[in-house]
Design an enzyme around this catalytic site. Structure first.
Site, mmCIF file in Angstrom:
data_model
loop_
_atom_site.group_PDB
_atom_site.id
_atom_site.type_symbol
_atom_site.label_atom_id
_atom_site.label_comp_id
_atom_site.label_asym_id
_atom_site.label_seq_id
_atom_site.Cartn_x
_atom_site.Cartn_y
_atom_site.Cartn_z
ATOM 1 N N LEU A 192 0.831 -1.221 0.000
ATOM 2 C CA LEU A 192 0.000 0.000 0.000
ATOM 3 C C LEU A 192 0.859 1.263 0.000
ATOM 4 O O LEU A 192 0.450 2.313 -0.492
ATOM 5 C CB LEU A 192 -0.918 0.024 1.244
ATOM 6 C CG LEU A 192 -2.052 -0.997 1.299
ATOM 7 C CD1 LEU A 192 -2.710 -0.990 2.676
ATOM 8 C CD2 LEU A 192 -3.079 -0.720 0.217
ATOM 9 N N GLY A 193 2.039 1.155 0.583
ATOM 10 C CA GLY A 193 2.905 2.344 0.637
ATOM 11 C C GLY A 193 4.283 1.971 1.124
ATOM 12 O O GLY A 193 4.532 0.835 1.530
ATOM 13 N N GLY B 79 8.076 3.540 3.032
ATOM 14 C CA GLY B 79 8.819 4.614 3.689
ATOM 15 C C GLY B 79 10.269 4.248 3.809
ATOM 16 O O GLY B 79 10.692 3.196 3.328
ATOM 17 N N PHE C 215 11.998 3.415 6.373
ATOM 18 C CA PHE C 215 12.336 2.298 7.258
ATOM 19 C C PHE C 215 11.355 1.140 7.157
ATOM 20 O O PHE C 215 11.372 0.247 7.977
ATOM 21 C CB PHE C 215 12.418 2.775 8.704
ATOM 22 C CG PHE C 215 13.507 3.787 8.891
ATOM 23 C CD1 PHE C 215 14.841 3.377 8.888
ATOM 24 C CD2 PHE C 215 13.217 5.131 9.045
ATOM 25 C CE1 PHE C 215 15.846 4.307 9.031
ATOM 26 C CE2 PHE C 215 14.228 6.055 9.200
ATOM 27 C CZ PHE C 215 15.554 5.653 9.189
ATOM 28 N N GLU D 145 7.464 -0.518 5.166
ATOM 29 C CA GLU D 145 6.399 -0.484 4.169
ATOM 30 C C GLU D 145 5.058 -0.753 4.841
ATOM 31 O O GLU D 145 5.022 -1.313 5.946
ATOM 32 C CB GLU D 145 6.649 -1.577 3.124
ATOM 33 C CG GLU D 145 7.875 -1.306 2.264
ATOM 34 C CD GLU D 145 8.316 -2.527 1.465
ATOM 35 O OE1 GLU D 145 7.892 -3.661 1.803
ATOM 36 O OE2 GLU D 145 9.093 -2.316 0.527
ATOM 37 N N LYS E 278 1.837 -2.295 8.944
ATOM 38 C CA LYS E 278 3.026 -1.447 8.809
ATOM 39 C C LYS E 278 4.206 -2.230 9.378
ATOM 40 O O LYS E 278 4.143 -2.725 10.503
ATOM 41 C CB LYS E 278 2.819 -0.146 9.565
ATOM 42 C CG LYS E 278 3.995 0.807 9.473
ATOM 43 C CD LYS E 278 3.608 2.152 10.067
ATOM 44 C CE LYS E 278 4.844 2.995 10.301
ATOM 45 N NZ LYS E 278 4.499 4.346 10.749
ATOM 46 N N ASP F 229 -0.914 18.208 11.469
ATOM 47 C CA ASP F 229 -0.941 18.077 10.004
ATOM 48 C C ASP F 229 -2.283 17.541 9.541
ATOM 49 O O ASP F 229 -2.348 16.623 8.721
ATOM 50 C CB ASP F 229 0.216 17.175 9.534
ATOM 51 C CG ASP F 229 0.446 17.303 8.017
ATOM 52 O OD1 ASP F 229 -0.154 18.213 7.397
ATOM 53 O OD2 ASP F 229 1.198 16.495 7.459
#
Ligand code: DJQ
Length: 847
Positions: free
Chosen positions: A560-561, A563, A565, A567, A599, A703
């Site tokens: 899905l995504g 980073g 460090f 995924e 994650k 954010d």
């Protein structure tokens, strides 16, 4: 600033007071409220002929006051021809009164009584009452036309009195109520009356000049007795005695004058009576000296003093030097050599055919406004002092006033310059601060929550401590909700403590918001989070409020995504039902695998990344709200570390709305997928609800935006925090010198300029998020502005001079909703609504 003004005022008063010592009274300045509204006049000094009731007694007749029934009202209706009623004020000492103010009774809308007209009577001794008249002899003063407004009237001529009566006058029988104020200053001369021969008429070839005392308030039979008039009105005559500054005055108005033919003894005798025995230093006589018309100052004066009831045997004599060169009017000062007296009689000897006086003032010791400011006592013989040379006329009150005014103007100009400079410096400092703010390594967490205890976000000790930016401390006082714009809270020198593995950290730029997660501890102030960070055994799992999930039951489906460090994977999970509570269990078939998002921390991640991942788990595990990403389980007993949340099939809200259209003709034609207004509101209210929960924990998101919300089935929303490095949204973050990254278009002015992050700044971002939703995320906020212009606009929000640009009302957005947005962007953070209110408002909005 205030100090500066105070100093100025002080100087100004000193100046004017000094002027006042020499010229005694300056009608232009002598306009202070004497204490009806200010309370200096005591209740017992305000009396009246009658009162309508206890609540409309005389003491309620104070201008501006709303006490009692809102004014003084006499007992009976005031009749046009029956002037009996009055409101009386005892000023306790003689005052020079230049102005009066009156107001009616409205009593907050209940009352409507006022005086259309009134007369004034005054007295210096409490027994002889004098009716005030204007220069044309008219007694009635036009006053109020409604019960609210204050009407001020100049008293021309001014009066010198201790007692003043306001007598309402009507043209028809009516109820009248009054509130009043007197304006002026104390009459320090102490002069109660002067008795003098009546002034005469001078026949010039072209015009008659009336040199009588036209405003004398005593008796005028053969001579003037027991009154004051033009010689004490504070107005000095001009060099050309036929002219006057007084509007509408006739020729010779300012002067009282006598012709020597009427005085066989060669002098004019004037007797001055005072309120008490005084120690006299001088007398100043303002004389005309237009010698070309046979007018000159007196040649000699002989003064007799009366102390108690006896006249002193030895008079004081003084002969000023006669001046045939300079035709200016001037003050002639007679040194009275500290004679004690309560009355003085002076014989003024003619120096020419005519003698014209416009003012006579007395300086006595008790009369000094301020002894330290009084002019030094002269040591010259007890007579002479005449200001002959006009360039040295320091005594001329006009010159003093002029100098005073000039100095005041200079001070005001200087003050204005200082204000301008000060504002510029302030703006520069602000700009610098915001620059520095943005420039500095202010990244991830701009702030550390100031809470009862602080938590070291870097338990490993390898990282830098959060550090406050001293520039901010100097410029901005640190308020209670100020959060230190700390330096980057990085876990190591090599990289950051990124815990959101989905995010690709392109150049090691940390996302400021993730420190929230790190810092969530302690944010609620509850002790459950109060675990000493350094000693916390992150691996023990005992602080994690979520259970270990057997990792072999997870089956990878797709990514899905990603980073730096780790995924985020879409996985099937067996037996996840046990880990979910009821709210998740609807329409999930028992023992069927469920889709989850997992994650994962990459196995090659360093120790700090690992610690941060565990910390994120710890914090996420405490967040339990249907509208916040919720941890279902974790795998921390073995590597790779995992956290599991439910799958939200519609991805992030920004992308979701981008591929939808509002319901309507256009969507029908293009066959596009639509979202109804009601569903938009439903989603918005879920965000508000999630934020309500976070704010209840004092958790500041920092954010909030559609890109950070996940959409599941049936428009359900969960707030997440992806971090800032998704390529898709890189344009939403402002990058300074390749370091700090801030979502400036969503940030409140105080977050950008002052580094202040609070629930109120989250509220600002919520307003922007609402705006995105109503625009179906088809446009970036302030899309017409560059990042730099957005920051400039932030400065305008700070300055609040109506130059700030607000996001426009979206086409779909009803006024009521736009009002909500605008309330989120109020300059004063305290005035912004709470999520609780907004949540309720949005629920009500849904049709
Ligand atoms: C907060 C976070 C979830 C990682 C993409 C598509 C998906 C997930 C401040 C609180 C409110 N909430 O979440 N902080 C930090 N986390 C996240 C994510 C969203 N992310 C990024 C995705 C993503 C799903 C699910 N369905 N569809 O990549 N977090 C934690 C997360 C991710 C997976 C498991 C557990 C947590 O923003």
């Amino acid at each position: 600033m205030n100090h500066l003004l105070n100093v100025q005022l002080l100087l100004l008063t000193i100046l004017l007071q000094y002027g006042a010592v020499t010229s005694q009274v300056n009608p232009g300045v002598c306009r202070y409220p004497l204490g009806m509204s200010g309370g200096q006049i005591q209740d017992e000094d305000i009396s009246a002929s009658s009162q309508w009731s206890e609540s409309t007694a005389a003491r309620y007749g104070r201008l501006h006051f709303e006490e009692g029934d809102g004014a003084w009202c006499p007992e009976i209706t005031v009749e046009p021809d029956n002037l009996k009623e009055f409101l009386q004020i005892d000023l306790r000492s003689l005052h020079f009164i230049t102005l009066v103010g009156t107001q009616g009774r409205h009593a907050g809308g209940i009352g409507n009584e006022f005086a259309q007209m009134y007369k004034i009577k005054y007295s210096r001794d409490g027994s002889r009452w004098i009716s005030w008249r204007n220069r044309q002899g008219k007694q009635v003063i036009e006053a109020n036309r409604n019960a609210y407004d204050i009407v001020l009237k100049d008293l021309e001529p001014p009066i010198i009195a201790r007692f003043v009566r306001f007598m309402p006058v009507t043209d028809h029988s009516m109820n009248v109520c009054m509130r009043v104020e007197l304006y002026g200053c104390e009459w320090l001369d102490g002069l109660v009356s002067y008795n003098a021969p009546v002034g005469e008429q001078m026949k010039l070839s072209d015009q008659p000049v009336y040199l009588n005392d036209s405003v004398y308030d005593g008796a005028i039979i053969h001579s003037m007795t027991e009154g004051l008039g033009q010689l004490t009105d504070g107005v000095c005559g001009q060099d050309e005695f036929t002219k006057s500054h007084v509007y509408d005055a006739w020729s010779g108005y300012d002067y009282v004058g006598w012709n020597n033919e009427s005085f066989p003894d060669g002098f004019v005798e004037i007797m001055f009576e005072f309120d008490r025995t005084r120690n006299f230093t001088s007398m100043k006589v303002h004389c005309n000296n237009l010698y070309s018309r046979h007018v000159k100052a007196f040649r000699q004066v002989v003064c007799f003093f009366r102390s108690d009831s006896d006249w002193e045997a030895a008079p004081l004599t003084f002969s000023p030097v006669m001046d045939e060169k300079n035709p200016s009017a001037r003050f002639v000062t007679v040194n009275l050599a500290n004679h004690m007296a309560n009355a003085i009689t002076c014989q003024f000897y003619f120096g020419d055919a005519w003698m014209l006086f416009s003012e006579i003032t007395f300086q006595s010791d008790t009369a000094m406004y301020n002894t330290t400011l009084a002019p030094p006592k002269t040591r010259s013989p007890p007579n002479i002092q005449q200001e002959e040379d006009p360039t040295h006329k320091i005594d001329d009150s006009n010159t003093r006033i002029l100098i005073g005014c000039l100095v005041a103007i200079i001070f005001i100009l200087v003050a204005i310059i200082v204000i301008i400079l000060w504002r510029q410096v302030w703006q520069k400092m602000l700009e610098k601060a915001s620059r520095r703010m943005l420039d500095d390594e202010l990244t991830a967490s701009l702030s550390i929550q100031s809470e009862p205890f602080s938590y070291n976000p870097n338990p490993s000790g390898e990282s830098s401590e959060p550090e406050s930016n001293s520039a901010y401390e100097h410029i901005f006082p640190l308020g209670p909700d100020y959060q230190e714009p700390s330096r980057l809270i990085s876990s190591s020198g090599t990289a950051t403590s990124k815990s959101t593995a989905t995010t690709v950290i392109q150049d090691g730029v940390p996302h400021y918001a993730e420190a929230d997660i790190v810092n969530l501890q302690g944010v609620t102030g509850s002790n459950t989070y109060a675990i000493p960070a350094v000693t916390m055994d992150l691996l023990s799992g005992k602080d994690v409020a979520v259970e270990e999930f057997p990792r072999q039951l997870l089956t990878f489906k797709e990514k899905l995504g990603e980073g730096q460090f780790g995924e985020v994977h879409l996985c099937e999970a067996e037996g996840m039902q046990e880990f979910m509570n009821e709210e998740f269990l609807f329409d999930i078939p028992v023992d069927q695998p469920v889709l989850v998002a997992v994650k994962m921390l990459r196995s090659d991640a360093n120790k700090n990344a690992r610690n941060d991942f565990l910390k994120e788990i710890k914090i996420m595990s405490r967040l339990k709200d249907p509208n916040i990403v919720r941890l279902l389980g974790v795998c921390i007993y073995s590597n790779p570390l995992c956290m599991i949340t439910e799958y939200m099939e519609n991805g992030d809200l920004n992308q979701f709305l981008s591929r939808h259209e509002p319901e309507g003709q256009l969507a029908l034609l293009s066959n596009a997928a639509t979202v109804s207004f009601s569903n938009l509101c439903h989603m918005a209210s879920q965000i508000a609800s999630g934020m309500k929960y976070l704010s209840s924990l004092n958790f500041v998101h920092r954010d909030l935006a559609t890109r950070n919300c996940l959409v599941g089935k049936k428009y359900t929303i969960k707030i997440a925090d992806f971090g800032m490095s998704r390529n898709l949204y890189s344009g939403d973050y402002y990058r300074i010198q390749g370091r700090a990254v801030l979502p400036i278009r969503w940030m409140s002015w105080e977050s950008i300029l002052l580094g202040k992050f609070t629930t109120a700044s989250d509220m600002w971002a919520f307003g922007v998020t609402l705006w995105e939703i109503l625009n179906f995320c088809k446009e970036q906020p302030y899309s017409q502005l560059t990042d730099e212009q957005v920051i400039e606009n932030t400065g305008e929000f700070f300055r609040d001079q109506k130059r700030q640009i607000y996001l426009p009302q979206p086409v779909l957005c009803p006024d009521s909703l736009y009002k909500i947005m605008l309330s989120c962007w109020r300059r004063n953070a305290k005035e912004r609504p709470a999520f609780q209110e907004i949540h309720r408002a949005l629920l009500e909005l849904q049709p």
